[in-house]
Motif scaffolding. Sequence first.
Motif, short mmCIF file in Angstrom:
data_model
loop_
_atom_site.label_atom_id
_atom_site.label_comp_id
_atom_site.label_asym_id
_atom_site.label_seq_id
_atom_site.Cartn_x
_atom_site.Cartn_y
_atom_site.Cartn_z
N GLN A 10 0.82 -1.20 0.00
CA GLN A 10 0.00 0.00 0.00
C GLN A 10 0.86 1.26 0.00
N PRO A 11 1.32 1.71 -1.17
CA PRO A 11 2.15 2.91 -1.18
C PRO A 11 1.34 4.18 -1.02
N ARG A 12 0.03 4.06 -1.13
CA ARG A 12 -0.80 5.24 -1.03
C ARG A 12 -1.10 5.53 0.44
N PRO A 13 -0.95 6.75 0.85
CA PRO A 13 -1.35 7.10 2.21
C PRO A 13 -2.85 6.85 2.39
N PRO A 14 -3.30 6.58 3.62
CA PRO A 14 -4.72 6.29 3.85
C PRO A 14 -5.67 7.36 3.30
N ARG A 15 -5.34 8.62 3.43
CA ARG A 15 -6.25 9.66 2.93
C ARG A 15 -6.36 9.62 1.41
N VAL A 16 -5.32 9.16 0.74
CA VAL A 16 -5.37 9.03 -0.72
C VAL A 16 -6.24 7.84 -1.11
N SER A 102 -1.00 2.34 -11.93
CA SER A 102 -2.20 2.75 -11.18
C SER A 102 -1.82 3.75 -10.08
N PHE A 103 -0.63 3.59 -9.50
CA PHE A 103 -0.19 4.54 -8.48
C PHE A 103 0.10 5.90 -9.10
N PHE A 104 0.68 5.88 -10.30
CA PHE A 104 0.99 7.13 -10.98
C PHE A 104 -0.30 7.87 -11.33
N ARG A 105 -1.29 7.15 -11.86
CA ARG A 105 -2.58 7.76 -12.17
C ARG A 105 -3.18 8.39 -10.92
N LEU A 106 -3.16 7.62 -9.83
CA LEU A 106 -3.74 8.10 -8.59
C LEU A 106 -3.00 9.32 -8.06
N LEU A 107 -1.70 9.34 -8.20
CA LEU A 107 -0.90 10.49 -7.79
C LEU A 107 -1.37 11.76 -8.52
N ASP A 137 7.23 15.78 -6.21
CA ASP A 137 7.72 15.67 -4.83
C ASP A 137 7.07 14.50 -4.10
N ASP A 138 5.75 14.32 -4.27
CA ASP A 138 5.08 13.20 -3.62
C ASP A 138 5.51 11.87 -4.23
N ALA A 139 5.79 11.84 -5.51
CA ALA A 139 6.27 10.60 -6.13
C ALA A 139 7.53 10.13 -5.43
#
Length: 166
Positions: A10-16, A102-107, A137-139
């Motif tokens: 889960q590389p996405r933070p919970p709020r994401v 999918s992570f890049f799209r979500l970012l 920066d978030d990437a």
Amino acid sequence: MPLLRVRLAQPRPPRVRVFAWLLVQNRLPSRANLLRKTILAEDESNCPLCGEVVETCSHLVFGCPFARSLWESIGASPPPSLLASDAALVSLPEGVPVATSSFFRLLCLWHLWKHRNGVVFRHLAPSLALVRKCCHDDALLWRYRLPLDHREDVLSWAALLGAHGG
């Protein structure tokens, strides 16, 4: 909903993750949703970035000229009529590894939303360069949430976001 189905850690933070769920369910507090709930009046419901039409979740991330300029700047061109629930269908340039696409799209989606909120609540001027910098920066921060064998993928994201600044 492929946007939310991810086999990696889960590389996405919970709020994401919550944001992604709200986006695909069309439950973000967009101006259209606030109008429907009678929180906003009709004359207050246009998109804060372009002012052209009522701000729906889909307009915010794909239909708005500002959002389209972000997608085009990274080499993606989703149709303006694409629904937010179909965000996983956005084809990305070859430089984005499939395993982490999918992570890049979500970012990108996350930072479009955050920038929209900055325009609404902090009275920022819409800035493609700022969105790209925040994505970049978030990437680099999200990189350390990925498994070791996928961390190098983020360097290709960063190169794409750092190129032709916006």
